[in-house]
Scaffold this motif. Sequence first.
Motif, PDB file in Angstrom:
ATOM      1  N   ALA A  38      94.132  69.299 -21.885  1.00  0.00           N
ATOM      2  CA  ALA A  38      95.085  69.310 -20.777  1.00  0.00           C
ATOM      3  C   ALA A  38      94.378  69.774 -19.509  1.00  0.00           C
ATOM      4  O   ALA A  38      93.435  70.565 -19.558  1.00  0.00           O
ATOM      5  CB  ALA A  38      96.243  70.249 -21.090  1.00  0.00           C
ATOM      6  N   GLY A  39      94.781  69.264 -18.389  1.00  0.00           N
ATOM      7  CA  GLY A  39      94.230  69.706 -17.112  1.00  0.00           C
ATOM      8  C   GLY A  39      93.297  68.677 -16.505  1.00  0.00           C
ATOM      9  O   GLY A  39      93.206  67.535 -16.937  1.00  0.00           O
ATOM     10  N   TRP A  40      92.597  69.127 -15.485  1.00  0.00           N
ATOM     11  CA  TRP A  40      91.671  68.256 -14.771  1.00  0.00           C
ATOM     12  C   TRP A  40      90.487  67.916 -15.666  1.00  0.00           C
ATOM     13  O   TRP A  40      90.054  68.733 -16.464  1.00  0.00           O
ATOM     14  CB  TRP A  40      91.166  68.943 -13.505  1.00  0.00           C
ATOM     15  CG  TRP A  40      92.222  69.090 -12.462  1.00  0.00           C
ATOM     16  CD1 TRP A  40      93.036  70.170 -12.271  1.00  0.00           C
ATOM     17  CD2 TRP A  40      92.589  68.132 -11.490  1.00  0.00           C
ATOM     18  NE1 TRP A  40      93.883  69.948 -11.236  1.00  0.00           N
ATOM     19  CE2 TRP A  40      93.629  68.685 -10.728  1.00  0.00           C
ATOM     20  CE3 TRP A  40      92.148  66.860 -11.188  1.00  0.00           C
ATOM     21  CZ2 TRP A  40      94.231  68.004  -9.687  1.00  0.00           C
ATOM     22  CZ3 TRP A  40      92.751  66.189 -10.144  1.00  0.00           C
ATOM     23  CH2 TRP A  40      93.777  66.764  -9.412  1.00  0.00           C
ATOM     24  N   PRO A  41      89.936  66.716 -15.510  1.00  0.00           N
ATOM     25  CA  PRO A  41      88.773  66.362 -16.315  1.00  0.00           C
ATOM     26  C   PRO A  41      87.546  67.185 -15.906  1.00  0.00           C
ATOM     27  O   PRO A  41      87.426  67.609 -14.759  1.00  0.00           O
ATOM     28  CB  PRO A  41      88.552  64.872 -16.017  1.00  0.00           C
ATOM     29  CG  PRO A  41      89.219  64.640 -14.715  1.00  0.00           C
ATOM     30  CD  PRO A  41      90.357  65.614 -14.641  1.00  0.00           C
ATOM     31  N   CYS A  42      86.665  67.389 -16.858  1.00  0.00           N
ATOM     32  CA  CYS A  42      85.444  68.155 -16.602  1.00  0.00           C
ATOM     33  C   CYS A  42      84.484  67.294 -15.775  1.00  0.00           C
ATOM     34  O   CYS A  42      84.236  66.137 -16.093  1.00  0.00           O
ATOM     35  CB  CYS A  42      84.793  68.548 -17.912  1.00  0.00           C
ATOM     36  SG  CYS A  42      83.366  69.595 -17.694  1.00  0.00           S
ATOM     37  N   VAL A  43      83.940  67.855 -14.711  1.00  0.00           N
ATOM     38  CA  VAL A  43      83.050  67.096 -13.835  1.00  0.00           C
ATOM     39  C   VAL A  43      81.583  67.440 -14.067  1.00  0.00           C
ATOM     40  O   VAL A  43      80.705  66.853 -13.455  1.00  0.00           O
ATOM     41  CB  VAL A  43      83.399  67.311 -12.345  1.00  0.00           C
ATOM     42  CG1 VAL A  43      84.772  66.769 -12.034  1.00  0.00           C
ATOM     43  CG2 VAL A  43      83.308  68.770 -11.971  1.00  0.00           C
ATOM     44  N   VAL A  44      81.318  68.408 -14.949  1.00  0.00           N
ATOM     45  CA  VAL A  44      79.944  68.811 -15.215  1.00  0.00           C
ATOM     46  C   VAL A  44      79.406  67.969 -16.373  1.00  0.00           C
ATOM     47  O   VAL A  44      80.002  67.897 -17.434  1.00  0.00           O
ATOM     48  CB  VAL A  44      79.867  70.309 -15.562  1.00  0.00           C
ATOM     49  CG1 VAL A  44      78.445  70.713 -15.884  1.00  0.00           C
ATOM     50  CG2 VAL A  44      80.419  71.145 -14.426  1.00  0.00           C
ATOM     51  N   ASP A  45      78.267  67.350 -16.138  1.00  0.00           N
ATOM     52  CA  ASP A  45      77.611  66.548 -17.167  1.00  0.00           C
ATOM     53  C   ASP A  45      77.039  67.490 -18.233  1.00  0.00           C
ATOM     54  O   ASP A  45      76.354  68.460 -17.898  1.00  0.00           O
ATOM     55  CB  ASP A  45      76.489  65.728 -16.517  1.00  0.00           C
ATOM     56  CG  ASP A  45      75.837  64.753 -17.472  1.00  0.00           C
ATOM     57  OD1 ASP A  45      76.472  64.406 -18.486  1.00  0.00           O
ATOM     58  OD2 ASP A  45      74.697  64.330 -17.188  1.00  0.00           O
TER      59      ASP A  45
END
Length: 60
Positions: A38-45
Amino acid sequence: MAQLAVVILSLFGQMERTYVSECAAHARIVAESKGKRAGWPCVVDPDKLCYVEHVCADGF
């Protein structure tokens, strides 16, 4: 009379805000029970994160 209208409108606004937060909490619980994040997608590779952890462990 105008104060009564303001109080009633603020009451409806607070009720809607409570309803929205309850719906969002329910949606998070349902998503987590289905194994979804749930929540914003992870932007860290993940590869970059691993590299940063490696560099920090070596002491720069």
